[in-house]
Write a protein that holds these residues in place. Structure first.
Motif, PDB file in Angstrom:
ATOM      1  N   ASP A 216     113.060  42.231 174.955  1.00 48.20           N
ATOM      2  CA  ASP A 216     113.317  42.626 176.348  1.00 48.20           C
ATOM      3  C   ASP A 216     112.021  42.884 177.115  1.00 48.20           C
ATOM      4  O   ASP A 216     111.903  42.524 178.287  1.00 48.20           O
ATOM      5  CB  ASP A 216     114.213  43.870 176.381  1.00 48.20           C
ATOM      6  N   PHE A 217     111.070  43.554 176.463  1.00 49.71           N
ATOM      7  CA  PHE A 217     109.808  43.815 177.157  1.00 49.71           C
ATOM      8  C   PHE A 217     109.087  42.501 177.462  1.00 49.71           C
ATOM      9  O   PHE A 217     108.490  42.339 178.527  1.00 49.71           O
ATOM     10  CB  PHE A 217     108.902  44.736 176.312  1.00 49.71           C
ATOM     11  N   GLU A 218     109.151  41.586 176.523  1.00 50.25           N
ATOM     12  CA  GLU A 218     108.509  40.280 176.759  1.00 50.25           C
ATOM     13  C   GLU A 218     109.188  39.552 177.919  1.00 50.25           C
ATOM     14  O   GLU A 218     108.537  38.896 178.740  1.00 50.25           O
ATOM     15  CB  GLU A 218     108.553  39.429 175.483  1.00 50.25           C
ATOM     16  N   LYS A 219     110.513  39.677 177.954  1.00 48.52           N
ATOM     17  CA  LYS A 219     111.263  39.044 179.038  1.00 48.52           C
ATOM     18  C   LYS A 219     110.844  39.672 180.384  1.00 48.52           C
ATOM     19  O   LYS A 219     110.620  38.968 181.372  1.00 48.52           O
ATOM     20  CB  LYS A 219     112.763  39.243 178.808  1.00 48.52           C
ATOM     21  N   ALA A 220     110.725  41.004 180.387  1.00 47.71           N
ATOM     22  CA  ALA A 220     110.317  41.705 181.615  1.00 47.71           C
ATOM     23  C   ALA A 220     108.961  41.182 182.085  1.00 47.71           C
ATOM     24  O   ALA A 220     108.747  40.916 183.273  1.00 47.71           O
ATOM     25  CB  ALA A 220     110.244  43.211 181.355  1.00 47.71           C
ATOM     26  N   ILE A 221     108.071  40.992 181.126  1.00 49.13           N
ATOM     27  CA  ILE A 221     106.724  40.519 181.472  1.00 49.13           C
ATOM     28  C   ILE A 221     106.770  39.077 181.980  1.00 49.13           C
ATOM     29  O   ILE A 221     106.003  38.693 182.870  1.00 49.13           O
ATOM     30  CB  ILE A 221     105.791  40.664 180.243  1.00 49.13           C
ATOM     31  N   SER A 222     107.704  38.298 181.421  1.00 49.31           N
ATOM     32  CA  SER A 222     107.797  36.910 181.882  1.00 49.31           C
ATOM     33  C   SER A 222     108.240  36.851 183.349  1.00 49.31           C
ATOM     34  O   SER A 222     107.889  35.943 184.079  1.00 49.31           O
ATOM     35  CB  SER A 222     108.757  36.109 180.995  1.00 49.31           C
ATOM     36  N   TYR A 223     109.007  37.845 183.790  1.00 46.56           N
ATOM     37  CA  TYR A 223     109.433  37.903 185.189  1.00 46.56           C
ATOM     38  C   TYR A 223     108.344  38.507 186.083  1.00 46.56           C
ATOM     39  O   TYR A 223     108.247  38.193 187.254  1.00 46.56           O
ATOM     40  CB  TYR A 223     110.689  38.766 185.340  1.00 46.56           C
ATOM     41  N   TYR A 224     107.614  39.437 185.496  1.00 44.77           N
ATOM     42  CA  TYR A 224     106.685  40.233 186.301  1.00 44.77           C
ATOM     43  C   TYR A 224     105.456  40.498 185.444  1.00 44.77           C
ATOM     44  O   TYR A 224     105.374  41.483 184.710  1.00 44.77           O
ATOM     45  CB  TYR A 224     107.384  41.549 186.684  1.00 44.77           C
ATOM     46  N   SER A 225     104.469  39.620 185.555  1.00 49.03           N
ATOM     47  CA  SER A 225     103.370  39.624 184.572  1.00 49.03           C
ATOM     48  C   SER A 225     102.445  40.843 184.678  1.00 49.03           C
ATOM     49  O   SER A 225     101.760  41.172 183.732  1.00 49.03           O
ATOM     50  CB  SER A 225     102.552  38.339 184.714  1.00 49.03           C
ATOM     51  N   THR A 226     102.428  41.507 185.855  1.00 50.48           N
ATOM     52  CA  THR A 226     101.518  42.649 186.000  1.00 50.48           C
ATOM     53  C   THR A 226     102.262  43.989 185.875  1.00 50.48           C
ATOM     54  O   THR A 226     101.841  44.997 186.433  1.00 50.48           O
ATOM     55  CB  THR A 226     100.780  42.600 187.351  1.00 50.48           C
ATOM     56  N   PHE A 227     103.342  43.989 185.136  1.00 52.60           N
ATOM     57  CA  PHE A 227     104.145  45.201 184.914  1.00 52.60           C
ATOM     58  C   PHE A 227     103.471  45.984 183.777  1.00 52.60           C
ATOM     59  O   PHE A 227     103.771  45.782 182.600  1.00 52.60           O
ATOM     60  CB  PHE A 227     105.559  44.741 184.515  1.00 52.60           C
ATOM     61  N   SER A 228     102.543  46.893 184.144  1.00 49.96           N
ATOM     62  CA  SER A 228     101.690  47.515 183.113  1.00 49.96           C
ATOM     63  C   SER A 228     102.487  48.340 182.110  1.00 49.96           C
ATOM     64  O   SER A 228     102.185  48.338 180.914  1.00 49.96           O
ATOM     65  CB  SER A 228     100.599  48.363 183.765  1.00 49.96           C
ATOM     66  N   GLN A 229     103.535  49.047 182.599  1.00 51.45           N
ATOM     67  CA  GLN A 229     104.333  49.854 181.668  1.00 51.45           C
ATOM     68  C   GLN A 229     105.044  48.973 180.643  1.00 51.45           C
ATOM     69  O   GLN A 229     105.221  49.381 179.490  1.00 51.45           O
ATOM     70  CB  GLN A 229     105.373  50.695 182.414  1.00 51.45           C
ATOM     71  N   ALA A 230     105.455  47.788 181.080  1.00 52.71           N
ATOM     72  CA  ALA A 230     106.129  46.884 180.145  1.00 52.71           C
ATOM     73  C   ALA A 230     105.171  46.423 179.052  1.00 52.71           C
ATOM     74  O   ALA A 230     105.526  46.363 177.873  1.00 52.71           O
ATOM     75  CB  ALA A 230     106.708  45.680 180.887  1.00 52.71           C
ATOM     76  N   HIS A 231     103.924  46.127 179.468  1.00 50.75           N
ATOM     77  CA  HIS A 231     102.917  45.756 178.461  1.00 50.75           C
ATOM     78  C   HIS A 231     102.676  46.925 177.512  1.00 50.75           C
ATOM     79  O   HIS A 231     102.562  46.740 176.295  1.00 50.75           O
ATOM     80  CB  HIS A 231     101.599  45.368 179.147  1.00 50.75           C
ATOM     81  N   GLY A 232     102.599  48.135 178.084  1.00 52.17           N
ATOM     82  CA  GLY A 232     102.369  49.320 177.253  1.00 52.17           C
ATOM     83  C   GLY A 232     103.513  49.553 176.282  1.00 52.17           C
ATOM     84  O   GLY A 232     103.307  49.822 175.094  1.00 52.17           O
ATOM     85  N   SER A 233     104.745  49.430 176.778  1.00 44.14           N
ATOM     86  CA  SER A 233     105.916  49.648 175.918  1.00 44.14           C
ATOM     87  C   SER A 233     106.028  48.549 174.866  1.00 44.14           C
ATOM     88  O   SER A 233     106.446  48.799 173.727  1.00 44.14           O
ATOM     89  CB  SER A 233     107.192  49.682 176.765  1.00 44.14           C
ATOM     90  N   LEU A 234     105.631  47.337 175.262  1.00 46.18           N
ATOM     91  CA  LEU A 234     105.631  46.227 174.293  1.00 46.18           C
ATOM     92  C   LEU A 234     104.647  46.556 173.161  1.00 46.18           C
ATOM     93  O   LEU A 234     104.971  46.399 171.975  1.00 46.18           O
ATOM     94  CB  LEU A 234     105.222  44.925 174.993  1.00 46.18           C
ATOM     95  N   GLY A 235     103.461  47.058 173.559  1.00 44.22           N
ATOM     96  CA  GLY A 235     102.459  47.437 172.550  1.00 44.22           C
ATOM     97  C   GLY A 235     103.013  48.470 171.600  1.00 44.22           C
ATOM     98  O   GLY A 235     102.815  48.406 170.378  1.00 44.22           O
ATOM     99  N   TYR A 236     103.745  49.427 172.170  1.00 44.20           N
ATOM    100  CA  TYR A 236     104.317  50.501 171.347  1.00 44.20           C
ATOM    101  C   TYR A 236     105.321  49.937 170.340  1.00 44.20           C
ATOM    102  O   TYR A 236     105.257  50.225 169.137  1.00 44.20           O
ATOM    103  CB  TYR A 236     104.993  51.526 172.258  1.00 44.20           C
ATOM    104  N   ALA A 237     106.247  49.120 170.839  1.00 41.76           N
ATOM    105  CA  ALA A 237     107.291  48.574 169.955  1.00 41.76           C
ATOM    106  C   ALA A 237     106.672  47.674 168.877  1.00 41.76           C
ATOM    107  O   ALA A 237     107.084  47.716 167.705  1.00 41.76           O
ATOM    108  CB  ALA A 237     108.306  47.798 170.782  1.00 41.76           C
ATOM    109  N   LEU A 238     105.665  46.915 169.261  1.00 41.08           N
ATOM    110  CA  LEU A 238     104.993  46.049 168.267  1.00 41.08           C
ATOM    111  C   LEU A 238     104.302  46.900 167.199  1.00 41.08           C
ATOM    112  O   LEU A 238     104.323  46.567 166.007  1.00 41.08           O
ATOM    113  CB  LEU A 238     103.957  45.160 168.979  1.00 41.08           C
ATOM    114  N   ARG A 239     103.708  47.996 167.641  1.00 44.25           N
ATOM    115  CA  ARG A 239     103.053  48.888 166.672  1.00 44.25           C
ATOM    116  C   ARG A 239     104.062  49.456 165.690  1.00 44.25           C
ATOM    117  O   ARG A 239     103.797  49.601 164.501  1.00 44.25           O
ATOM    118  CB  ARG A 239     102.337  50.019 167.418  1.00 44.25           C
TER     119      ARG A 239
END
Lengths: 230, 331
Positions: free
Chosen positions: A92-115
């Motif tokens: 879902d976070f990746e999908k969010a980023i695909s729609y809105y590439s500069t969504f910093s919280q989504a990148h941050g949350s993606l980093g968290y989930a990947l960790r």
């Protein structure tokens, strides 16, 4: 045209409450009487992001249940469920980023989930992107510091701590809790790293904790916050 | 920024004194961390102040000002005192407000600077704006590049000598307990960090005096009692910042201890005895002395270590940094 995230959040939450009150587009929020509204990329990004957060929270609940579970089989099952939810969150976070590439919280949350699923390198890349977009997103510096710990990249973890020590003391204290936990973990299982390296880092952690307490006492709630996010 | 520039010029301008013989900078010299090296500050008419000039470095973080006041909680309130105080006269501008404003208005540089700093004011040049500009400049005097800062904020492991590192541990130890009063980033009482009151505003009687055995400080300066009128506040003063302490001798509120070594001896003894004169008495036996002052024993090596640490709190760059000095075109 790109809209600031706060504007998107405001518009979506204030103008179309039924959409999210019912769990987003996949939750069946549109009634047949309502005209179908075409979502902007930013709105789609936000919807995906919120679904990701739900999966993330669900994963954390399974994770907590696993920690409290004594039965090995049940523990493994809960861990598996947790991982599955984190993976859904990642999608879902990746999908969010695909729609809105500069969504910093989504990148941050993606980093968290990947960790959380031990994909540390990808996690770091996500945090880096989050901080590139929004350098003052201190939470990402803390998350990234924890990812560095996971990768045994200790000098970079130290640098993250020093950065936070100047800019956001509560988060610095939180990372310090993670560092202490890392030291305890590596002392229990030294197979992956040279004992001397672990002890050198432990000494640094002790010294920095002492210095921080000189300035003002360590934030007691850091332990609680760190535990809640781990 | 404009207010800071204007305040800097005013800070060094002798027109801010009744006789043109002094300015804020007369008692706040940059190379002495904005103190003046005297036991007691001397006003422009030669009157002696009861207290020693305090350093201005990092006072932006203070929750209260001067040596002993709960009321003075902003720099603007504090700055009015040296400008207009009459007992003793410091800059002696009481009753000269109109003249000062006219003088500054007539100066084209000031007229421009005031207009730029206070574009919304009906009267650009006013006493209120003089005080605001001075406060802005003083707030800008921030220094955090001492050897200790380099260790603390930059993780520079070579910043402090072995002796200073031992001294640091002593400073923060339960045995010496210096940090019970000299706390936080400024090693002081009462200060704000990121808008929050980080350290409590407390005042301490450090057993400097016990005049005639009556548990009193000299009447010339009874500390917080002069403001509160409460006898329990006799001899109570705020813990000043220890940043740059090595260059701010003499020490204590009345400059009565000339060296840092002497200050350490005073605290080690848990107070001071004055053998002769009108202030004679055993300060350590003053019943109003802070309970924190219990005394301690230090070897000569430990004392040197502690001094090394205190020396590491000096930010040498701030003592000569141009943006805090007299403006080039005003020299």
């Amino acid at each position: 045209m790109k809209y600031p995230v706060y504007l998107v959040i405001f518009l979506v939450l204030s103008m179309a409450p039924p959409l999210y009150a019912s769990g987003g587009p996949s939750g069946g929020g549109f009634s047949q009487q309502q005209p179908m509204k075409k979502l902007t990329p930013e709105e789609k990004a936000l919807a995906s992001y919120q679904r990701g957060l739900k999966h993330r929270d669900k994963a954390a609940k399974f994770e907590q249940k696993a920690v409290d579970e004594n039965d090995e089989k049940k523990f493994a099952k809960l861990q598996k469920k947790s991982t599955k939810e984190y993976e859904k969150a990642i999608d879902d976070f990746e999908k969010a980023i695909s729609y809105y590439s500069t969504f910093s919280q989504a990148h941050g949350s993606l980093g968290y989930a990947l960790r959380k699923v031990n994909r540390y390198d990808e996690s770091l890349a996500a945090y880096n992107e989050s901080l590139r977009i929004n350098p003052s997103y201190h939470e990402a510096v803390e998350y990234r510091g924890e990812a560095y710990l996971g990768l045994n990249r200790l000098d970079e973890a130290k640098a993250a701590y020093m950065d936070l020590f100047q800019s956001n003391r509560p988060l610095a204290d939180e990372l310090m809790v993670a560092m202490n936990s890392w030291v305890a973990g590596r002392r229990d299982d030294a197979s992956t790293l040279d004992v001397e390296i672990v002890e050198q880092f432990a000494k640094w952690v002790d010294e920095r904790s002492r210095l921080a307490s000189y300035l003002h006492p360590l934030d007691d709630s850091a332990q609680v916050r760190w535990a809640a996010s781990n | 920024m404009e207010k800071v520039q204007l305040g800097r010029r005013l800070f060094y301008d002798n027109r801010l004194s009744v006789n043109g013989l002094g300015s804020c900078s007369t008692c706040h010299l940059q190379h002495l961390a904005f103190t003046d090296g005297r036991p007691h500050a001397i006003g422009v008419t030669g009157e002696s102040h009861a207290r020693s000039s305090m350093s201005l470095i990092n006072v932006a973080y203070n929750s209260n000002f001067t040596w002993a006041s709960r009321r003075l909680q902003t720099l603007e309130q504090q700055i009015a005192i040296p400008l207009f105080n009459e007992q003793p006269v410091e800059l002696g501008m009481a009753g000269r407000e109109t003249v000062l404003v006219a003088d500054l208005q007539a100066d084209s540089t000031y007229a421009r600077l005031f207009q730029s700093a206070f574009p919304q004011s009906d009267d650009h040049v006013s006493i209120d704006n003089v005080i605001k500009a001075l406060a802005s400049f003083v707030r800008s005097i921030i220094a955090a590049d001492s050897a200790f800062d380099r260790l603390l904020y930059l993780d520079d492991q070579s910043a402090l000598s072995e002796s200073a590192l031992r001294g640091m541990r002593l400073f923060f130890s339960e045995k010496l307990n210096c940090s019970a009063c000299h706390q936080g980033q400024n090693f002081a009482g009462g200060q704000y960090v990121q808008g929050k009151l980080q350290e409590p505003t407390e005042f301490h009687n450090t057993g400097l005096y016990n005049v005639g055995g009556h548990n009193r400080y000299p009447e010339a300066d009874p500390g917080l009692r002069s403001e509160s009128r409460q006898s329990d506040d006799d001899g109570r003063f705020r813990a000043p910042s220890l940043r740059n302490i090595a260059v701010t001798a003499p020490y204590m509120h009345d400059g009565s201890i000339s060296t840092l070594s002497g200050v350490i001896d005073h605290y080690a003894a848990g107070g001071r005895s004055v053998d002769n004169g009108q202030n004679a008495g055993i300060g350590s036996a003053n019943s109003r002395k802070s309970e924190l002052l219990t005394g301690f024993e230090l070897s000569s090596v430990e004392k040197n270590d502690l001094l090394s640490f205190l020396n590491s709190l000096t930010d040498h760059s701030a003592l000569e940094e141009q943006r805090f000095s007299k403006p080039e075109d005003d020299r």
